[in-house]
Scaffold this active site. Sequence first.
Site, PDB file in Angstrom:
ATOM      1  N   ARG A 172     -27.661  34.380 -39.349  1.00 33.16           N
ATOM      2  CA  ARG A 172     -26.675  34.151 -37.883  1.00 33.16           C
ATOM      3  C   ARG A 172     -26.946  33.089 -37.447  1.00 33.16           C
ATOM      4  O   ARG A 172     -26.605  32.805 -36.163  1.00 33.16           O
ATOM      5  CB  ARG A 172     -27.247  35.373 -37.293  1.00 33.16           C
ATOM      6  CG  ARG A 172     -27.165  36.816 -37.966  1.00 33.16           C
ATOM      7  CD  ARG A 172     -25.936  37.244 -38.321  1.00 33.16           C
ATOM      8  NE  ARG A 172     -25.957  38.408 -38.889  1.00 33.16           N
ATOM      9  CZ  ARG A 172     -26.076  38.567 -40.163  1.00 33.16           C
ATOM     10  NH1 ARG A 172     -26.112  37.394 -40.890  1.00 33.16           N
ATOM     11  NH2 ARG A 172     -26.167  39.776 -40.805  1.00 33.16           N
ATOM     12  N   CYS A 219     -24.079  44.358 -33.011  1.00 34.08           N
ATOM     13  CA  CYS A 219     -25.468  44.485 -33.028  1.00 34.08           C
ATOM     14  C   CYS A 219     -25.913  43.853 -31.514  1.00 34.08           C
ATOM     15  O   CYS A 219     -25.535  42.594 -31.490  1.00 34.08           O
ATOM     16  CB  CYS A 219     -26.282  44.207 -34.055  1.00 34.08           C
ATOM     17  SG  CYS A 219     -26.096  45.108 -35.488  1.00 34.08           S
ATOM     18  N   GLU A 285     -28.470  39.162 -30.196  1.00 32.77           N
ATOM     19  CA  GLU A 285     -27.429  38.691 -31.086  1.00 32.77           C
ATOM     20  C   GLU A 285     -26.160  38.364 -30.522  1.00 32.77           C
ATOM     21  O   GLU A 285     -25.347  37.658 -30.928  1.00 32.77           O
ATOM     22  CB  GLU A 285     -27.256  39.668 -32.346  1.00 32.77           C
ATOM     23  CG  GLU A 285     -26.515  39.010 -33.481  1.00 32.77           C
ATOM     24  CD  GLU A 285     -26.645  40.122 -34.653  1.00 32.77           C
ATOM     25  OE1 GLU A 285     -25.838  40.012 -35.295  1.00 32.77           O
ATOM     26  OE2 GLU A 285     -27.736  40.347 -35.030  1.00 32.77           O
TER      27      GLU A 285
END
Length: 293
Positions: A172, A219, A285
């Site tokens: 990520r 998320c 996130e």
Amino acid sequence: MSAVSPSRTGARVERQPLSRYTTLGVGGPAEVWFAGDHAQLAEAMEAPYRILGGGSNLVISDQGVPERVIRLVGPLAERDLDPDPLLSTDDEIVTGWVGGGVPLPGLVRTLQKSGLSNLEGTVGIPAQVGGAVWMNAGTRYGEMFDGLHTIEIVTPQGTRQVSPDELQWGYRNSGIPRGHVVSRVRLKLRRSTPQAVLEKMDAADQARKGQPKMKTPGCAFKNPGGVSAGKLIDEAGLKGTRIGDAMIAPEHANFIVNLGGATAADVHALLDVIRARVGIPMELEYELWPEQL
């Protein structure tokens, strides 16, 4: 919606609520610049700015943001998937340029129909290409950097093209600094068959069946130390917890959904509840605009 003075390069500029551009459906007003080419993008970047793609993975303040908000349109939202004959081989193709404003879901479906593999693990991610590259979006079945050959990055100082090997990318994270715009990419794809690619996409889709279908940024937290963030939140007994019109999804505890009239303040209050109840450090996130509310 209100018009703003036209730009000298012809970019469309309007003051608009950002809620219309986010998957959560939350966000106050800002001056939005619609940049369709490199000249318009360069002008938009002459004052403090933010870049807004598909609007997923993002929670924007109810008061909006003071900076310009840039969206890529026109040629910067078009795609050339023809193989480059100088870079492609019998087994692998390198495409022409794909604009950062291209919607990722449609791109992935087009690649599947052409029997081109490497990005099927990103199926279902509601992002634009530029934003998906910037955060290396993906699932456990694959991520954006699986299918990248060249990345064009624009800053107020100019434009450069880099290969993934030049970036410190990972989970990520692309290694591309905040404020740098992914304007275009060239894809590196493996030749396969439509059926084989579809089977991989179906596997990734199946893993997402338990995720909520309501408005959500995605998320909320990264998995800490390899442990499922959703499992930790569930074990804290927080599924279904509601503040205002924001709720921790009953289907999956790592998702916050908008029941219809949620505000950014509601979402932030839920995030604070999660941090307090889980009791261990949890890294968001989501991206927050502004970063500190």
